[in-house]
Design an enzyme around this catalytic site. Sequence first.
Site, PDB file in Angstrom:
ATOM      1  N   GLY A  42       1.048  -1.726  -0.157  1.00  0.00           N
ATOM      2  CA  GLY A  42      -0.165   0.299   0.181  1.00  0.00           C
ATOM      3  C   GLY A  42       0.956   1.444  -0.266  1.00  0.00           C
ATOM      4  O   GLY A  42       0.343   1.979  -0.347  1.00  0.00           O
ATOM      5  N   GLU A  97       3.890   4.227   5.771  1.00  0.00           N
ATOM      6  CA  GLU A  97       2.614   3.366   5.905  1.00  0.00           C
ATOM      7  C   GLU A  97       1.572   4.577   4.295  1.00  0.00           C
ATOM      8  O   GLU A  97       1.453   5.447   4.994  1.00  0.00           O
ATOM      9  CB  GLU A  97       2.231   2.959   7.075  1.00  0.00           C
ATOM     10  CG  GLU A  97       1.127   2.980   7.385  1.00  0.00           C
ATOM     11  CD  GLU A  97       0.606   1.139   6.437  1.00  0.00           C
ATOM     12  OE1 GLU A  97       1.275   0.777   5.527  1.00  0.00           O
ATOM     13  OE2 GLU A  97       0.686   0.320   7.418  1.00  0.00           O
ATOM     14  N   ASP A  98       0.249   3.552   4.474  1.00  0.00           N
ATOM     15  CA  ASP A  98      -0.647   3.807   3.155  1.00  0.00           C
ATOM     16  C   ASP A  98      -1.554   4.396   4.492  1.00  0.00           C
ATOM     17  O   ASP A  98      -2.312   5.865   4.099  1.00  0.00           O
ATOM     18  CB  ASP A  98      -0.934   3.385   2.591  1.00  0.00           C
ATOM     19  CG  ASP A  98      -1.651   1.886   2.884  1.00  0.00           C
ATOM     20  OD1 ASP A  98      -1.079   1.598   4.034  1.00  0.00           O
ATOM     21  OD2 ASP A  98      -1.814   1.068   2.260  1.00  0.00           O
ATOM     22  N   ASP A 101      -5.202   2.843  10.156  1.00  0.00           N
ATOM     23  CA  ASP A 101      -6.266   2.460  10.923  1.00  0.00           C
ATOM     24  C   ASP A 101      -6.163   1.650  12.105  1.00  0.00           C
ATOM     25  O   ASP A 101      -6.527   2.535  13.071  1.00  0.00           O
ATOM     26  CB  ASP A 101      -6.694   1.127   9.594  1.00  0.00           C
ATOM     27  CG  ASP A 101      -8.174   0.953   9.780  1.00  0.00           C
ATOM     28  OD1 ASP A 101      -9.522   1.694  11.025  1.00  0.00           O
ATOM     29  OD2 ASP A 101      -8.757   0.548   8.956  1.00  0.00           O
ATOM     30  N   LYS A 129      -6.678   7.307  10.582  1.00  0.00           N
ATOM     31  CA  LYS A 129      -8.537   6.971  10.851  1.00  0.00           C
ATOM     32  C   LYS A 129      -8.648   7.075  12.432  1.00  0.00           C
ATOM     33  O   LYS A 129      -8.632   5.373  12.559  1.00  0.00           O
ATOM     34  CB  LYS A 129      -8.495   5.692   9.858  1.00  0.00           C
ATOM     35  CG  LYS A 129      -9.962   5.761   9.121  1.00  0.00           C
ATOM     36  CD  LYS A 129     -10.640   4.288   8.916  1.00  0.00           C
ATOM     37  CE  LYS A 129     -10.508   4.075   7.483  1.00  0.00           C
ATOM     38  NZ  LYS A 129     -11.015   3.325   6.691  1.00  0.00           N
ATOM     39  N   PHE A 150     -14.568   3.596   3.956  1.00  0.00           N
ATOM     40  CA  PHE A 150     -13.323   2.400   3.576  1.00  0.00           C
ATOM     41  C   PHE A 150     -13.230   2.782   2.318  1.00  0.00           C
ATOM     42  O   PHE A 150     -13.557   3.265   1.193  1.00  0.00           O
ATOM     43  CB  PHE A 150     -14.521   1.073   2.893  1.00  0.00           C
ATOM     44  CG  PHE A 150     -12.791   0.141   2.616  1.00  0.00           C
ATOM     45  CD1 PHE A 150     -12.226  -0.676   3.417  1.00  0.00           C
ATOM     46  CD2 PHE A 150     -12.357  -0.105   1.128  1.00  0.00           C
ATOM     47  CE1 PHE A 150     -10.619  -1.358   2.937  1.00  0.00           C
ATOM     48  CE2 PHE A 150     -11.540  -0.504   1.177  1.00  0.00           C
ATOM     49  CZ  PHE A 150     -10.995  -1.701   1.480  1.00  0.00           C
ATOM     50  N   ASP A 157      -6.120  -0.860  -1.264  1.00  0.00           N
ATOM     51  CA  ASP A 157      -6.819  -1.579  -2.224  1.00  0.00           C
ATOM     52  C   ASP A 157      -7.940  -2.489  -1.918  1.00  0.00           C
ATOM     53  O   ASP A 157      -8.392  -2.193  -0.181  1.00  0.00           O
ATOM     54  CB  ASP A 157      -5.845  -2.355  -3.373  1.00  0.00           C
ATOM     55  CG  ASP A 157      -5.833  -3.652  -1.740  1.00  0.00           C
ATOM     56  OD1 ASP A 157      -5.511  -4.761  -2.110  1.00  0.00           O
ATOM     57  OD2 ASP A 157      -4.558  -3.261  -0.284  1.00  0.00           O
ATOM     58  N   ARG A 163      -5.533   0.193  -6.761  1.00  0.00           N
ATOM     59  CA  ARG A 163      -4.585   0.560  -6.023  1.00  0.00           C
ATOM     60  C   ARG A 163      -3.930   2.018  -6.765  1.00  0.00           C
ATOM     61  O   ARG A 163      -3.563   2.770  -6.446  1.00  0.00           O
ATOM     62  CB  ARG A 163      -3.023  -0.345  -6.373  1.00  0.00           C
ATOM     63  CG  ARG A 163      -3.073  -0.896  -5.049  1.00  0.00           C
ATOM     64  CD  ARG A 163      -1.992  -2.335  -4.786  1.00  0.00           C
ATOM     65  NE  ARG A 163      -1.715  -2.956  -4.256  1.00  0.00           N
ATOM     66  CZ  ARG A 163      -2.569  -3.336  -2.406  1.00  0.00           C
ATOM     67  NH1 ARG A 163      -1.356  -2.116  -1.684  1.00  0.00           N
ATOM     68  NH2 ARG A 163      -2.269  -4.523  -1.998  1.00  0.00           N
TER      69      ARG A 163
END
Length: 174
Positions: A42, A97-98, A101, A129, A150, A157, A163
Amino acid sequence: MEGNVEVLISREKVEARISELAREIEKDYANKDLICVGLLKGSVMFMSDLIKEISMDLRIDFMKVSSYGGGTNSTGVVKILKDVDLDLTGKDVLIVEDIIDTGLTIVNVKDFLKQKNPNSIKVCTLLDKPSRRLVEVEGEYVGFEIPDEFVVGYGLDLDEKYRNIPFVGKFVKK
């Protein structure tokens, strides 16, 4: 899973924020031995664009970790599938990091990397998030805080699709 993608954060906003993050990182890591560790898959688009904006010597490495079993929710179990190749002893590590969460992935990766005796470990994430957090963790460099949606695109992805979308989008099920 069929659905549509609605723009949440435009390509232009993402690019502008990456440039700002790069300036902060340059300032904080001036005269340090920086290794950026991207979490596959990611983070690839974000990390690629971020390091191009950082005007200082740095090295890159990658880890592959998994906490998603192919769906839209974390399994809660973090598996390290690929370790870093570089020696981190005495180095300053920036995990790229993407999205943060639940926080479980970042906490586990930080704990894993601490065993390699780096000088420091910080986190740079494109998205945060916090409403989904299960553990206490913060990114030192955060692109955008987002609601509990989401998201896909810009490296993120759904079952390995979406992506390559050049913006961050909200996935809406049909």
